[in-house]
Design an enzyme around this catalytic site. Structure first.
Site, PDB file in Angstrom:
ATOM      1  N   GLU A  38     -20.865 -41.742  -2.510  1.00  0.00           N
ATOM      2  CA  GLU A  38     -20.157 -40.864  -1.299  1.00  0.00           C
ATOM      3  C   GLU A  38     -21.267 -40.793  -0.117  1.00  0.00           C
ATOM      4  O   GLU A  38     -22.219 -40.305  -0.188  1.00  0.00           O
ATOM      5  CB  GLU A  38     -19.829 -39.399  -1.593  1.00  0.00           C
ATOM      6  CG  GLU A  38     -18.990 -38.684  -0.601  1.00  0.00           C
ATOM      7  CD  GLU A  38     -17.811 -39.317   0.143  1.00  0.00           C
ATOM      8  OE1 GLU A  38     -17.913 -39.418   1.372  1.00  0.00           O
ATOM      9  OE2 GLU A  38     -17.189 -39.942  -0.433  1.00  0.00           O
ATOM     10  N   LYS A  39     -20.785 -41.354   1.177  1.00  0.00           N
ATOM     11  CA  LYS A  39     -21.663 -41.275   2.297  1.00  0.00           C
ATOM     12  C   LYS A  39     -21.357 -39.756   3.156  1.00  0.00           C
ATOM     13  O   LYS A  39     -22.286 -39.345   3.703  1.00  0.00           O
ATOM     14  CB  LYS A  39     -21.153 -42.548   3.372  1.00  0.00           C
ATOM     15  CG  LYS A  39     -19.820 -41.979   3.925  1.00  0.00           C
ATOM     16  CD  LYS A  39     -19.568 -43.180   4.996  1.00  0.00           C
ATOM     17  CE  LYS A  39     -18.130 -43.093   5.528  1.00  0.00           C
ATOM     18  NZ  LYS A  39     -17.891 -44.009   6.560  1.00  0.00           N
ATOM     19  N   LEU A  42     -18.680 -34.621  -1.263  1.00  0.00           N
ATOM     20  CA  LEU A  42     -17.930 -34.868  -2.258  1.00  0.00           C
ATOM     21  C   LEU A  42     -16.595 -33.928  -1.949  1.00  0.00           C
ATOM     22  O   LEU A  42     -16.479 -32.748  -1.191  1.00  0.00           O
ATOM     23  CB  LEU A  42     -18.473 -34.290  -3.492  1.00  0.00           C
ATOM     24  CG  LEU A  42     -19.637 -35.187  -4.007  1.00  0.00           C
ATOM     25  CD1 LEU A  42     -20.019 -34.344  -5.386  1.00  0.00           C
ATOM     26  CD2 LEU A  42     -18.929 -36.393  -4.495  1.00  0.00           C
ATOM     27  N   GLY A  43     -15.432 -34.516  -2.062  1.00  0.00           N
ATOM     28  CA  GLY A  43     -14.077 -33.937  -1.849  1.00  0.00           C
ATOM     29  C   GLY A  43     -13.245 -34.537  -0.707  1.00  0.00           C
ATOM     30  O   GLY A  43     -12.223 -34.784  -0.750  1.00  0.00           O
ATOM     31  N   GLY A  44     -14.198 -35.457   0.160  1.00  0.00           N
ATOM     32  CA  GLY A  44     -13.574 -36.366   0.981  1.00  0.00           C
ATOM     33  C   GLY A  44     -12.601 -35.624   2.149  1.00  0.00           C
ATOM     34  O   GLY A  44     -12.694 -34.369   2.320  1.00  0.00           O
ATOM     35  N   GLY A 118     -22.055 -47.041   0.871  1.00  0.00           N
ATOM     36  CA  GLY A 118     -22.331 -48.181  -0.077  1.00  0.00           C
ATOM     37  C   GLY A 118     -21.204 -49.175   0.264  1.00  0.00           C
ATOM     38  O   GLY A 118     -20.143 -48.964   1.054  1.00  0.00           O
ATOM     39  N   GLY A 266      -0.643 -40.919  12.187  1.00  0.00           N
ATOM     40  CA  GLY A 266      -0.943 -41.425  10.569  1.00  0.00           C
ATOM     41  C   GLY A 266      -2.451 -41.897  10.459  1.00  0.00           C
ATOM     42  O   GLY A 266      -3.133 -41.487  11.481  1.00  0.00           O
ATOM     43  N   HIS A 439      15.615 -13.126 -11.191  1.00  0.00           N
ATOM     44  CA  HIS A 439      16.206 -12.496  -9.959  1.00  0.00           C
ATOM     45  C   HIS A 439      15.610 -11.334  -9.622  1.00  0.00           C
ATOM     46  O   HIS A 439      15.187 -10.564 -10.583  1.00  0.00           O
ATOM     47  CB  HIS A 439      17.642 -12.400 -10.410  1.00  0.00           C
ATOM     48  CG  HIS A 439      18.487 -11.583  -9.248  1.00  0.00           C
ATOM     49  ND1 HIS A 439      18.955 -12.330  -8.317  1.00  0.00           N
ATOM     50  CD2 HIS A 439      18.657 -10.205  -9.217  1.00  0.00           C
ATOM     51  CE1 HIS A 439      19.376 -11.304  -7.275  1.00  0.00           C
ATOM     52  NE2 HIS A 439      19.391 -10.063  -7.854  1.00  0.00           N
TER      53      HIS A 439
END
Length: 462
Positions: A38-39, A42-44, A118, A266, A439
């Site tokens: 991961e560059k 972690l978790g992105g 990577g 997007g 309820h």
């Protein structure tokens, strides 16, 4: 732990976001030797620039709205404004605690973590900073980044994307949001709660256009009531700086001025320059192409998450990562039914859904074979207590199972898990109608809708 030291991993995973780290955790559980590359952190995107921080902003906005409106509940309070530095401290604290927990979890599973950018250099190897990591299988999970439109330059100042919006050091007086999908309406909702004058520009005829049209119309009505403006069916044609902000032009001739423009059209896949095509991986418009088991055309390479053309949701990444790990381990796996994945837009009111829209059901089964029932939250006691409006809409096949559930209202995201079970277990309305819901709760709305669809309505007018 690189292969020049004699080690060959079972799985080399490129990307430590939702799909990548889920794959790593499951593969390690199954006894495989895993290296996770991961560059960033972690978790992105989900943890650091997406799901978690945006929902923290939305909750801060909810507290602001509740403070302003507290007298309607008999509680006297004074709203003094938004301390954006304190909001960021709260948001960043949530992210930090989750990040610490994730790094500890990864370490506990004995997963080798490599920090750095990577690049795929063969069907079985990824290189990071001159060191080659060889594996029996490679999983590509490099995620996505915010997109823009051709010729629209994001400067990070007056023209920003969601990454910039999450760290904005001020509450702007006004904003135009380009895009009425999930990202656009969530920021519109949070910013309106903070006091921003918001206008959404959406090229398609409705907000959240992938949702059931009934849900879109309910959200539009709620946004009008909140004072959130929107231009629907309006295509962007250009933007220019003014003395105090920006002027956004639309193809229909209209112009909207604001302090800044948020581009929320997007997210696109991160794949350029990473060696995928050179290794023979089939691509389309930047996406890695896979089959229903997340296999690429290269036998030793799989891909998951936002990098492949499936739903761009963190929980989809989790599911795909787990599927790939189990398949590599030799377990029997079932393809993901993407229609059966819950979808939630966390604006106010929330929009939650699973399964087919009414239009999709009609297209698949024919209009005479589809039954629908809209249960208005006005008849739900807990929703009245919360002072929320909206509905639960159930779409079913005549004399057959439920094929879609679409909900609009406060806290609907917490109800969609039950909707997921109903859809994925192919329940009949009559079977759900047998279940007794607590309820008063909002979950009763799901029960009431199915009671009515089964022909025995309770708190529903004929």
């Amino acid at each position: 732990m690189a292969n020049d030291a004699g080690a060959v991993f079972d799985v080399v995973i490129l990307g430590g976001g939702s799909g990548g780290y889920a794959c790593a955790l499951r593969a390690a559980e199954l006894g495989m030797q895993v290296v996770l590359i991961e560059k960033g952190k972690l978790g992105g995107t989900c943890l650091h620039q997406g799901c978690i921080p945006t929902k923290a902003l939305l909750h801060a906005g909810e507290v602001a709205d509740q403070t302003r409106e507290s007298e309607q509940f008999g509680v006297k309070s004074t709203f003094e404004g938004i301390d954006i530095a304190a909001v960021h401290k709260y948001k960043d604290g949530v992210v930090s605690r989750l990040f610490k927990g994730l790094t500890g979890l990864i370490a506990s599973r004995k997963i080798t973590v490599v920090e750095g950018e990577g690049r795929l250099v063969s069907p079985t190897a990824v290189e990071v900073g001159g060191t080659r990591y060889e594996g029996r299988h490679v999983v590509l999970a490099t995620g996505s980044v915010p997109k823009s439109l051709p010729g629209l330059e994001i400067d990070g100042n007056r023209i920003i994307n969601s990454d910039h919006a999450l760290v904005l050091d001020r509450v702007p007086a006004s904003a135009v949001i380009l895009g009425g999908g999930v990202i656009g309406v969530e920021f519109a909702s949070a910013w309106k709660s903070f006091g921003v004058d918001v206008t959404i520009v959406e090229a398609l005829p409705h907000l959240v256009p992938v949702e059931d049209e009934g849900s879109s119309k309910l959200l539009e009505r709620a946004f009008r009531k909140r004072g959130i403006k929107f231009e629907l069916g309006s295509r962007f044609s250009g933007v220019e700086y003014t003395d105090s902000g920006v002027r956004v032009s639309l193809e229909n001739g209209k112009q909207v001025e604001a302090e800044l423009l948020l581009v929320a059209v997007g997210r696109g896949p991160v794949s350029a320059g990473l060696g995928y095509e050179e290794a023979g991986v089939a691509m389309d418009r930047g996406y890695v192409l896979v089959d229903e088991y997340c296999r690429t055309n290269v036998p030793t390479i799989s891909a998951v998450g936002d990098l492949i053309p499936t739903l761009q949701l963190a929980h989809v990444g989790f599911g795909e990562g787990i599927l790939v790990a189990e398949r590599i381990a030799g377990l029997q796996v079932a393809p993901i039914d993407y229609a059966g994945v819950p979808r939630v837009t966390y604006c106010d009111p929330e929009v939650a859904s699973v399964g087919l829209t009414q239009a999709q059901a009609v297209e698949r089964y024919g209009a005479d074979k589809v039954a629908t029932l809209d249960y208005n939250l006005g008849g739900n006691g807990k929703s009245q207590i919360l002072k929320t409006t909206g509905s639960v809409k159930v779409v079913s096949v005549q004399d057959g199972p439920v094929v879609g559930i679409h909900m609009v209202g406060a806290r609907m995201g917490e109800l969609v898990a039950e909707a997921q079970l109903i859809y994925n277990w192919e329940a009949l309305p009559s079977e759900v109608a047998q279940l007794i819901h607590p309820h008063p709760s909002q979950s009763e709305a799901i029960g009431e809708a199915h009671l009515a669809l089964a022909g025995k309505p309770l708190h529903v007018h004929d």
